[in-house]
Structure formats: structure tokens, C-alpha cells
Design a protein around this motif. Sequence first.
Motif, PDB file in Angstrom:
ATOM      1  N   PRO A 282       0.830  -1.253  -0.136  1.00 38.10           N
ATOM      2  CA  PRO A 282       0.057   0.037   0.097  1.00 38.10           C
ATOM      3  C   PRO A 282       0.946   1.181   0.028  1.00 38.10           C
ATOM      4  N   TRP A 283       2.016   1.191   0.780  1.00 36.32           N
ATOM      5  CA  TRP A 283       2.823   2.420   0.649  1.00 36.32           C
ATOM      6  C   TRP A 283       3.523   2.594  -0.712  1.00 36.32           C
ATOM      7  N   LEU A 284       3.972   1.572  -1.357  1.00 34.97           N
ATOM      8  CA  LEU A 284       4.401   1.757  -2.662  1.00 34.97           C
ATOM      9  C   LEU A 284       3.290   2.110  -3.581  1.00 34.97           C
ATOM     10  N   ASP A 285       2.009   1.819  -3.494  1.00 34.90           N
ATOM     11  CA  ASP A 285       0.925   2.164  -4.481  1.00 34.90           C
ATOM     12  C   ASP A 285       0.612   3.786  -4.263  1.00 34.90           C
ATOM     13  N   SER A 286       0.898   4.414  -2.850  1.00 34.83           N
ATOM     14  CA  SER A 286       0.679   5.628  -2.563  1.00 34.83           C
ATOM     15  C   SER A 286       1.834   6.642  -3.183  1.00 34.83           C
ATOM     16  N   GLN A 287       3.043   6.073  -3.356  1.00 37.41           N
ATOM     17  CA  GLN A 287       4.237   6.940  -3.919  1.00 37.41           C
ATOM     18  C   GLN A 287       4.113   7.282  -5.381  1.00 37.41           C
ATOM     19  N   THR A 288       3.844   8.550  -5.508  1.00 39.65           N
ATOM     20  CA  THR A 288       3.922   8.983  -7.054  1.00 39.65           C
ATOM     21  C   THR A 288       4.930   8.848  -7.641  1.00 39.65           C
ATOM     22  N   GLY A 289       6.163   8.783  -7.038  1.00 40.29           N
ATOM     23  CA  GLY A 289       7.589   8.677  -7.647  1.00 40.29           C
ATOM     24  C   GLY A 289       7.672   7.143  -8.157  1.00 40.29           C
ATOM     25  N   VAL A 290       6.926   6.308  -7.585  1.00 40.52           N
ATOM     26  CA  VAL A 290       7.274   4.722  -7.955  1.00 40.52           C
ATOM     27  C   VAL A 290       6.298   4.302  -9.017  1.00 40.52           C
ATOM     28  N   ALA A 291       6.724   4.054 -10.087  1.00 34.37           N
ATOM     29  CA  ALA A 291       6.043   3.728 -11.120  1.00 34.37           C
ATOM     30  C   ALA A 291       5.614   2.005 -11.406  1.00 34.37           C
ATOM     31  N   ARG A 292       6.524   1.225 -11.167  1.00 35.53           N
ATOM     32  CA  ARG A 292       6.245  -0.240 -10.972  1.00 35.53           C
ATOM     33  C   ARG A 292       7.128  -0.893 -10.152  1.00 35.53           C
ATOM     34  N   TYR A 293       6.561  -2.092  -9.697  1.00 33.94           N
ATOM     35  CA  TYR A 293       7.468  -2.813  -8.899  1.00 33.94           C
ATOM     36  C   TYR A 293       7.218  -4.432  -9.173  1.00 33.94           C
ATOM     37  N   SER A 294       8.053  -5.146  -8.695  1.00 28.27           N
ATOM     38  CA  SER A 294       7.866  -6.755  -8.959  1.00 28.27           C
ATOM     39  C   SER A 294       8.455  -7.454  -7.600  1.00 28.27           C
ATOM     40  N   TYR A 295       7.801  -8.191  -6.861  1.00 32.59           N
ATOM     41  CA  TYR A 295       8.474  -9.002  -5.680  1.00 32.59           C
ATOM     42  C   TYR A 295       9.342  -9.962  -6.384  1.00 32.59           C
ATOM     43  N   PHE A 296      10.374 -10.403  -5.661  1.00 33.75           N
ATOM     44  CA  PHE A 296      10.991 -11.506  -6.081  1.00 33.75           C
ATOM     45  C   PHE A 296      10.695 -12.868  -5.510  1.00 33.75           C
ATOM     46  N   MET A 297      10.065 -13.833  -6.181  1.00 34.96           N
ATOM     47  CA  MET A 297       9.366 -13.844  -7.436  1.00 34.96           C
ATOM     48  C   MET A 297       8.279 -14.765  -7.689  1.00 34.96           C
ATOM     49  N   CYS A 298       8.092 -14.949  -8.978  1.00 36.72           N
ATOM     50  CA  CYS A 298       7.121 -15.778  -9.228  1.00 36.72           C
ATOM     51  C   CYS A 298       7.646 -17.322  -9.840  1.00 36.72           C
ATOM     52  N   ALA A 299       7.580 -17.926  -8.608  1.00 38.30           N
ATOM     53  CA  ALA A 299       7.939 -19.180  -8.656  1.00 38.30           C
ATOM     54  C   ALA A 299       7.910 -19.819  -7.159  1.00 38.30           C
ATOM     55  N   ASP A 300       7.995 -21.361  -7.379  1.00 34.55           N
ATOM     56  CA  ASP A 300       7.853 -22.013  -6.179  1.00 34.55           C
ATOM     57  C   ASP A 300       8.832 -21.765  -5.282  1.00 34.55           C
ATOM     58  N   ASN A 301       8.398 -21.711  -3.976  1.00 34.91           N
ATOM     59  CA  ASN A 301       9.420 -21.392  -2.710  1.00 34.91           C
ATOM     60  C   ASN A 301       9.413 -20.097  -2.837  1.00 34.91           C
ATOM     61  N   TYR A 302       8.960 -19.269  -3.327  1.00 30.38           N
ATOM     62  CA  TYR A 302       8.981 -17.695  -3.297  1.00 30.38           C
ATOM     63  C   TYR A 302       7.399 -17.397  -2.999  1.00 30.38           C
ATOM     64  N   LEU A 303       6.916 -16.786  -4.055  1.00 29.50           N
ATOM     65  CA  LEU A 303       5.122 -16.543  -4.034  1.00 29.50           C
ATOM     66  C   LEU A 303       4.368 -17.687  -4.384  1.00 29.50           C
ATOM     67  N   LEU A 304       4.976 -18.605  -4.939  1.00 25.55           N
ATOM     68  CA  LEU A 304       4.062 -19.974  -5.128  1.00 25.55           C
ATOM     69  C   LEU A 304       4.490 -21.204  -4.356  1.00 25.55           C
TER      70      LEU A 304
END
Length: 265
Positions: free
Chosen positions: A228-250
Motif C-alpha cells: 500500500p505504501w508503494l501504491d501511494s508513492q507518486t514517484g514509484v511507477a512499477r514494482y515486482s517482488y522476487f519472484m513468481c516461482a515455487d518457494n517464493y510467491l508460489l
Amino acid sequence: MVSFTKLFTAGLVATSTMAAPMEAKRSTSGKRGAAYNDVSSVSALTSGGTISWAYNWAGSLSGALPSNIEFVPMLWGPKMFGGWVTAIETALSSGSSYILGFNEPDMASQANMSPTDAASYYQTYITPWAGKAKLISPAVTSSTSPGSGLDWFESFIGSCSSCSISGLAVHWYGDTADNFKTFITNAVDTASKHGLTEVWITEFALNSDISGAADPSATAAFLNEVIPWLDSQTGVARYSYFMCADNYLLSGGTLNQAGQAYVSA
């Protein structure tokens, strides 16, 4: 900082020479993205409708993304120069609207370039596409050592003032939300100082997530605070958490507790 040599070398070598048509899509207005190695894994993140873009540390998509997800090509480093022109022409003609620069050139185990060499390569391989896409800087680490991180970027941008760069890309690995926010605030200030309108956080994660000691509940709590903090920051355009893979986000190809927080926070 995690090393991607074993994770991505095979995929980068294969994708750097691909010329097959892709199905990249224009993104929606969301900031949240998917960093992936296996394109089939991205669909797990799209159910909530919060993911708008994806990248795979390469110039070619290597498969098909779900609809309405924009593929963002990256010129990882020198080992991708040979297939770059074909890859980027295919990506842009398929709808990609951004180009990411080199991956951690301030790190010996990654793209490993001096700021002046990186500026020269950037002008040769990426700047010619200005006007067809927005150009994002090389992605630097969050290291505070002299010659690394934002210090490396300061030297780079001084040699690349005519590179037509629109945004600064950074990575962060650390232990607390407060540390993350401080670093991103510094990155936004650095970008603004050089007239750059966007900051991309193309990799970020808790150190525990990449050390084999991940605690999904702790990761979920971290994401619930920082997204939510990132989404509120006008200077932040895009972000991606590491990463879309098993043992991470899956886990087993489906969202685990951390992944559920990432798409719903």
C-alpha cells in the motif's frame, strides 16, 4: 544479494536469439508486476487483477502471458547483445512500451560493468529505441558501498545524460519495511534530481526469502505493509517482488501465503 547465474543462464541464452512472434499485451494502469522464469507461472498471480506487467530478465517473452499483462523486455548484459535487435523489434511490435536496462551492473556476479562502459553500451543498444518505448536505467542493487548501488547510478547517469532515460530501476534485499522505505525514498529523490519521472523496483524481497529460511507469514506481513505504501508513492511507477516461482510467491504452482498477500495487499 541473490545470484541469478544458475537460475537464469539457460533461459537467457535460449531467449536471446528467439525471433518467434509473441503475444505481449498493453498494461493496465497498475504498478504491480511479475518477475518470472517460467511464463506459465504468471497466471497464478493474475486472479486478483492487480498484476499488469511481467518480465523475465530477457528480451524475449518465451511463451504467452495472460491477457492484459504487458511483457517488458530487458537487455540483461553483454551475453545478450547478439540476439538483441531481433528480440527488441519483436517485443515492441507485440505491444511492449518499456525497455529495461542491464541487470545489476554494479555487481560482479551479474552484468558487471563500469558506469562508463554501461553508458556506452546503453547508447549503442538501448537508446536507439527511444521514441518507440520508454527507457529505464540499468537496475542497481541497494548496496551502500562506494561504487555500488545509487552511487554507481550517479556515475552512470553522468556519462549517459543523452541516453533518453525516463526512469531509474533499483533492487532491494533487506530485513525490515522501514529500511525498504528509506531506500526507495532515496531512489525517488535520486531519480528526481536527474529529471527522471519513474522509479521501478524490479526486484525486492526479504533476505530470509532468498536464504532458504523464508517465513511466509513474515513475508505476508512485510508485503501487507509495503505494497500500500508503494501504491501511494507518486514517484514509484512499477514494482515486482522476487519472484513468481515455487518457494517464493508460489507453492506447488499456486499462491502461498506470501503470494496471496502480494496480489491482495
